[in-house]
Design a protein around this motif. Structure first.
Motif, PDB file in Angstrom:
ATOM      1  N   VAL A 157       0.899  -1.072  -0.474  1.00 32.92           N
ATOM      2  CA  VAL A 157       0.171  -0.185   0.082  1.00 32.92           C
ATOM      3  C   VAL A 157       0.862   0.926  -0.450  1.00 32.92           C
ATOM      4  N   ALA A 158       1.855   1.144   0.650  1.00 33.76           N
ATOM      5  CA  ALA A 158       2.825   2.636   1.081  1.00 33.76           C
ATOM      6  C   ALA A 158       4.200   2.649  -0.367  1.00 33.76           C
ATOM      7  N   ASN A 159       3.797   1.348  -0.186  1.00 38.68           N
ATOM      8  CA  ASN A 159       5.305   1.225  -1.317  1.00 38.68           C
ATOM      9  C   ASN A 159       6.534   1.416  -0.742  1.00 38.68           C
ATOM     10  N   ASP A 160       6.742   0.860   0.849  1.00 36.46           N
ATOM     11  CA  ASP A 160       8.529   1.203   1.483  1.00 36.46           C
ATOM     12  C   ASP A 160       8.563   0.291   1.885  1.00 36.46           C
ATOM     13  N   GLN A 161       9.369   0.355   2.681  1.00 37.47           N
ATOM     14  CA  GLN A 161      10.548  -0.568   3.120  1.00 37.47           C
ATOM     15  C   GLN A 161       9.350  -1.759   4.304  1.00 37.47           C
ATOM     16  N   GLN A 162       9.575  -2.828   4.442  1.00 37.48           N
ATOM     17  CA  GLN A 162       9.093  -3.588   5.381  1.00 37.48           C
ATOM     18  C   GLN A 162       9.637  -3.072   6.987  1.00 37.48           C
ATOM     19  N   ILE A 163       8.553  -2.870   7.688  1.00 37.64           N
ATOM     20  CA  ILE A 163       9.384  -2.740   9.360  1.00 37.64           C
ATOM     21  C   ILE A 163      10.096  -3.849   9.994  1.00 37.64           C
ATOM     22  N   LEU A 164       9.859  -4.900   9.537  1.00 34.85           N
ATOM     23  CA  LEU A 164      11.128  -6.337   9.978  1.00 34.85           C
ATOM     24  C   LEU A 164      11.969  -5.387   9.419  1.00 34.85           C
ATOM     25  N   PHE A 165      12.476  -4.494   8.453  1.00 32.64           N
ATOM     26  CA  PHE A 165      13.777  -4.645   7.822  1.00 32.64           C
ATOM     27  C   PHE A 165      13.842  -2.688   8.607  1.00 32.64           C
ATOM     28  N   THR A 166      13.152  -2.469   9.652  1.00 34.14           N
ATOM     29  CA  THR A 166      14.119  -1.124   9.758  1.00 34.14           C
ATOM     30  C   THR A 166      14.263  -1.114  11.611  1.00 34.14           C
ATOM     31  N   ASP A 167      14.948  -0.141  12.002  1.00 33.50           N
ATOM     32  CA  ASP A 167      15.150  -0.512  14.215  1.00 33.50           C
ATOM     33  C   ASP A 167      15.433  -2.050  14.229  1.00 33.50           C
ATOM     34  N   SER A 168      16.070  -2.357  13.436  1.00 23.94           N
ATOM     35  CA  SER A 168      16.668  -4.033  13.844  1.00 23.94           C
ATOM     36  C   SER A 168      15.955  -4.826  14.081  1.00 23.94           C
ATOM     37  N   TRP A 169      14.695  -5.462  13.805  1.00 20.97           N
ATOM     38  CA  TRP A 169      13.073  -5.985  14.005  1.00 20.97           C
ATOM     39  C   TRP A 169      13.882  -7.797  14.136  1.00 20.97           C
ATOM     40  N   GLN A 170      14.740  -8.218  12.975  1.00 16.28           N
ATOM     41  CA  GLN A 170      15.342  -9.345  12.638  1.00 16.28           C
ATOM     42  C   GLN A 170      16.037  -9.422  14.030  1.00 16.28           C
ATOM     43  N   GLU A 171      17.624  -8.965  14.153  1.00 14.22           N
ATOM     44  CA  GLU A 171      18.353  -8.670  15.180  1.00 14.22           C
ATOM     45  C   GLU A 171      17.653  -9.326  16.413  1.00 14.22           C
ATOM     46  N   LYS A 172      16.697  -7.726  17.444  1.00 18.60           N
ATOM     47  CA  LYS A 172      16.232  -7.883  18.246  1.00 18.60           C
ATOM     48  C   LYS A 172      15.213  -9.862  18.552  1.00 18.60           C
ATOM     49  N   MET A 173      14.286  -9.972  17.573  1.00 21.85           N
ATOM     50  CA  MET A 173      13.919 -10.677  17.636  1.00 21.85           C
ATOM     51  C   MET A 173      15.127 -12.331  17.494  1.00 21.85           C
ATOM     52  N   ASN A 174      15.477 -12.194  17.197  1.00 22.44           N
ATOM     53  CA  ASN A 174      16.198 -13.108  16.986  1.00 22.44           C
ATOM     54  C   ASN A 174      16.206 -14.880  15.681  1.00 22.44           C
ATOM     55  N   ASN A 175      15.784 -13.095  14.638  1.00 23.14           N
ATOM     56  CA  ASN A 175      14.791 -14.046  13.792  1.00 23.14           C
ATOM     57  C   ASN A 175      16.153 -13.727  12.312  1.00 23.14           C
ATOM     58  N   GLU A 176      15.412 -15.297  11.387  1.00 21.46           N
ATOM     59  CA  GLU A 176      16.652 -15.219  10.429  1.00 21.46           C
ATOM     60  C   GLU A 176      15.728 -15.036   8.972  1.00 21.46           C
ATOM     61  N   PHE A 177      14.791 -15.114  10.080  1.00 21.16           N
ATOM     62  CA  PHE A 177      12.999 -15.207   8.531  1.00 21.16           C
ATOM     63  C   PHE A 177      12.911 -14.143   8.584  1.00 21.16           C
ATOM     64  N   SER A 178      13.723 -13.845   6.957  1.00 20.77           N
ATOM     65  CA  SER A 178      13.013 -12.884   6.537  1.00 20.77           C
ATOM     66  C   SER A 178      11.167 -12.514   5.440  1.00 20.77           C
ATOM     67  N   GLN A 179      10.662 -13.808   5.328  1.00 23.26           N
ATOM     68  CA  GLN A 179       9.702 -13.738   4.372  1.00 23.26           C
ATOM     69  C   GLN A 179       8.388 -14.360   5.191  1.00 23.26           C
ATOM     70  N   SER A 180       7.454 -14.083   4.616  1.00 24.71           N
ATOM     71  CA  SER A 180       5.940 -13.813   5.198  1.00 24.71           C
ATOM     72  C   SER A 180       5.094 -15.045   6.266  1.00 24.71           C
ATOM     73  N   GLY A 181       6.381 -16.173   6.145  1.00 24.45           N
ATOM     74  CA  GLY A 181       6.054 -17.628   6.568  1.00 24.45           C
ATOM     75  C   GLY A 181       5.043 -18.429   5.987  1.00 24.45           C
ATOM     76  N   ASN A 182       4.595 -17.885   5.069  1.00 24.08           N
ATOM     77  CA  ASN A 182       4.117 -18.931   4.390  1.00 24.08           C
ATOM     78  C   ASN A 182       5.004 -19.763   4.134  1.00 24.08           C
ATOM     79  N   ASP A 183       4.422 -21.033   3.910  1.00 21.76           N
ATOM     80  CA  ASP A 183       5.009 -22.380   3.293  1.00 21.76           C
ATOM     81  C   ASP A 183       6.092 -22.686   3.720  1.00 21.76           C
ATOM     82  N   MET A 184       6.485 -21.860   4.959  1.00 16.51           N
ATOM     83  CA  MET A 184       7.487 -22.459   6.214  1.00 16.51           C
ATOM     84  C   MET A 184       7.584 -23.750   5.875  1.00 16.51           C
TER      85      MET A 184
END
Length: 140
Positions: A5-32
């Motif tokens: 909708v906003a044609n912007d970056q995922q929140i996941l990639f702002t404010d180091s969310w992946q690292e804070k959550m200790n999450n190596e996955f960047s995909q939506s989680g569908n078909d994991m």
């Protein structure tokens, strides 16, 4: 909402969310795979996950509140859906998701997945919680 909708970056990639959550996955989680789900479940930082969920909710409300009424009838732009794959937000195996999203208007995205999708998982969450509580009681 940010990408489609906003044609912007995922929140996941702002404010180091992946690292804070200790999450190596960047995909939506569908078909994991089951293995990936187990790994994510075993390693995720739940306090950061909750904070991330709140950040996504705030951003979603911000996007919606700045839209004009006429925008809600607009279809999702095909280039935005292509970006989901280009930026690994959706796995190639999840082509069905792109087809689902490409048929939606902005209003449709707000209804599903942005809001109603959460309710689809509540029953499963309750069953998992009940099983964990039963296991905990057996251990006592």
């Amino acid at each position: 909402m940010n990408k489609l909708v906003a044609n912007d970056q995922q929140i996941l990639f702002t404010d180091s969310w992946q690292e804070k959550m200790n999450n190596e996955f960047s995909q939506s989680g569908n078909d994991m795979t089951f293995e990936d789900i187990a790994k994510l479940s075993a390693t995720i930082n739940f306090a950061s996950l909750l904070a991330y969920w709140e950040a996504v909710g705030r951003q979603t409300r911000k996007i919606i509140s700045t839209m004009d009424v006429g925008q809600f009838k607009m279809k999702v732009d095909h280039s935005s859906i292509k970006r989901l794959f280009d930026e690994n937000a959706v796995l190639l195996e999840s082509q069905w998701l792109a087809e689902f999203l490409s048929k939606k208007t902005i209003a449709g995205l707000i209804l599903m997945p942005a809001t109603r999708h959460n309710f689809l998982h509540l029953n499963i969450c309750i069953r998992v919680k009940e099983k964990l509580q039963k296991q905990k009681m057996k251990l006592k």
